[in-house]
Design a protein around this motif. Structure first.
Motif, short mmCIF file in Angstrom:
data_model
loop_
_atom_site.label_atom_id
_atom_site.label_comp_id
_atom_site.label_asym_id
_atom_site.label_seq_id
_atom_site.Cartn_x
_atom_site.Cartn_y
_atom_site.Cartn_z
N TYR A 3 27.50 -15.83 4.10
CA TYR A 3 28.36 -14.66 4.15
C TYR A 3 29.55 -14.89 3.24
CZ TYR A 3 25.97 -12.53 8.13
OH TYR A 3 25.04 -11.94 8.94
N LEU A 29 33.41 -9.84 6.81
CA LEU A 29 32.33 -10.66 6.27
C LEU A 29 31.19 -9.78 5.80
CD1 LEU A 29 33.84 -12.73 8.19
CD2 LEU A 29 31.66 -13.92 8.31
N LEU A 51 27.13 -9.99 4.24
CA LEU A 51 25.99 -10.84 4.00
C LEU A 51 25.77 -11.00 2.51
CD1 LEU A 51 23.55 -12.40 5.12
CD2 LEU A 51 22.26 -10.26 4.99
N LYS A 67 20.13 -14.57 2.46
CA LYS A 67 19.57 -15.21 3.65
C LYS A 67 18.18 -15.76 3.35
CE LYS A 67 17.38 -11.06 5.54
NZ LYS A 67 17.34 -10.09 6.67
N ARG A 76 21.12 -18.73 12.58
CA ARG A 76 20.81 -17.98 13.78
C ARG A 76 19.48 -18.50 14.32
NH1 ARG A 76 20.41 -11.98 12.79
NH2 ARG A 76 18.31 -12.49 12.09
N GLY A 108 15.46 -15.12 17.87
CA GLY A 108 15.29 -13.77 17.37
C GLY A 108 16.58 -13.15 16.88
N GLY A 109 16.51 -11.95 16.44
CA GLY A 109 17.66 -11.30 15.83
C GLY A 109 18.75 -10.92 16.79
N ALA A 110 18.52 -11.05 18.10
CA ALA A 110 19.53 -10.65 19.06
C ALA A 110 20.52 -11.77 19.36
CB ALA A 110 18.86 -10.19 20.35
N ASP A 111 20.35 -12.93 18.74
CA ASP A 111 21.27 -14.03 18.99
C ASP A 111 22.47 -13.95 18.06
OD1 ASP A 111 18.52 -16.34 19.44
OD2 ASP A 111 19.57 -15.07 20.88
N GLY A 112 23.60 -14.52 18.53
CA GLY A 112 24.77 -14.62 17.68
C GLY A 112 24.57 -15.70 16.63
N LEU A 113 25.49 -15.73 15.68
CA LEU A 113 25.43 -16.68 14.58
C LEU A 113 26.30 -17.90 14.87
CD1 LEU A 113 25.83 -13.99 11.82
CD2 LEU A 113 23.84 -15.47 12.03
N PHE A 159 28.48 -20.51 12.76
CA PHE A 159 29.08 -20.56 11.43
C PHE A 159 29.61 -21.95 11.08
CE2 PHE A 159 29.41 -16.22 9.89
CZ PHE A 159 29.22 -15.48 11.03
#
Lengths: 113, 117
Positions: free
Chosen positions: A36, A44, A46, A49, A93, A96-101, A103
């Motif tokens: 990011y 931020l 993107l 990725k 991450r 799946g896509g529902a998790d937080g990142l 950093f």
């Protein structure tokens, strides 16, 4: 736990120089990896990725390759411009896509004309 | 890309008061929103994950009674810092995704600088 380590800044380069910002990660599974960028006064965004090993993300002349064997995702650009001055965050991450990142601390890049 | 608007960008409040921060997705429906906190020269740390219409899931070590999160609609999530203290001074950032699917891009707000005096 999962973590991301990236090189400390600030990194100061001259215009047209080659850029590398190192990023390594620790994870229990096979995370997706991100870079990011945060320009002054903005949120931020993107930059690029990669979601699996050996994938190469690229955008605006920046590239990063997902290296599972070295758990790395180093950001590179062949010729930087003054407009690339910003803070760059490496992130992962898990799942799946529902998790937080998760950093890294961010690397402040300063490009001088 | 999609736009996430966070308000206010800066706030100064007195110790003991509460502060509400809003996070809005302007041109998409955000099924999931995330709240992060960033200390100077540190990483963004995930505080909680909220899904529209359900209770937020807090990360370990984050006090849910102190950091109240409401995700009442598909375009709005709020973070309320209750009984704020100087140690709550930090940079708070929200992000939103449009669907809980693998590879979905997260869009970030501009962040809120909270100073408690």
């Amino acid at each position: 736990g999962d973590s991301v380590t990236q090189m400390e800044g600030p990194v100061t380069l001259s215009e047209e120089a080659f850029l590398t910002i190192n990023c390594t990660y620790t994870a229990t599974g096979y995370p997706s990896l991100f870079w990011y960028v945060q320009y002054p006064g903005e949120g931020l965004q993107l930059l690029l990725k990669a979601t699996k090993a050996d994938d190469k993300g690229s955008n605006k002349g920046f590239e990063a390759t997902y290296r599972k064997e070295t758990t790395s995702f180093h950001l590179e650009k062949g010729s930087v411009q003054v407009s690339d001055s910003a803070v760059y965050f490496c992130a992962q991450r898990a799942g799946g896509g529902a998790d937080g990142l998760t950093f890294g601390k961010g690397t402040h890049l300063i490009i001088q004309p | 890309g999609a736009v996430v608007s966070q308000h206010p960008s800066r706030v100064i409040c007195k110790s003991g008061t509460s502060v509400k921060i809003e996070c809005r997705s302007l041109d998409f429906q955000a099924t999931t929103m995330f709240w992060y906190r960033q200390f100077p020269k540190q990483s963004l740390m995930l505080m909680a994950t909220s899904n529209e219409g359900s209770k937020a899931t807090y990360e370990q070590g984050v006090e849910k009674d102190k950091f109240l999160i409401n995700h009442a609609s598909l375009t709005l999530s709020t973070l309320t810092v209750t009984s704020a203290h100087p140690e709550d001074s930090s940079f708070y950032i929200c992000s939103a995704i449009s669907a809980p699917q693998g590879g979905t891009e997260a869009f970030f707000g501009q962040g809120t600088r909270l100073t408690v005096v």
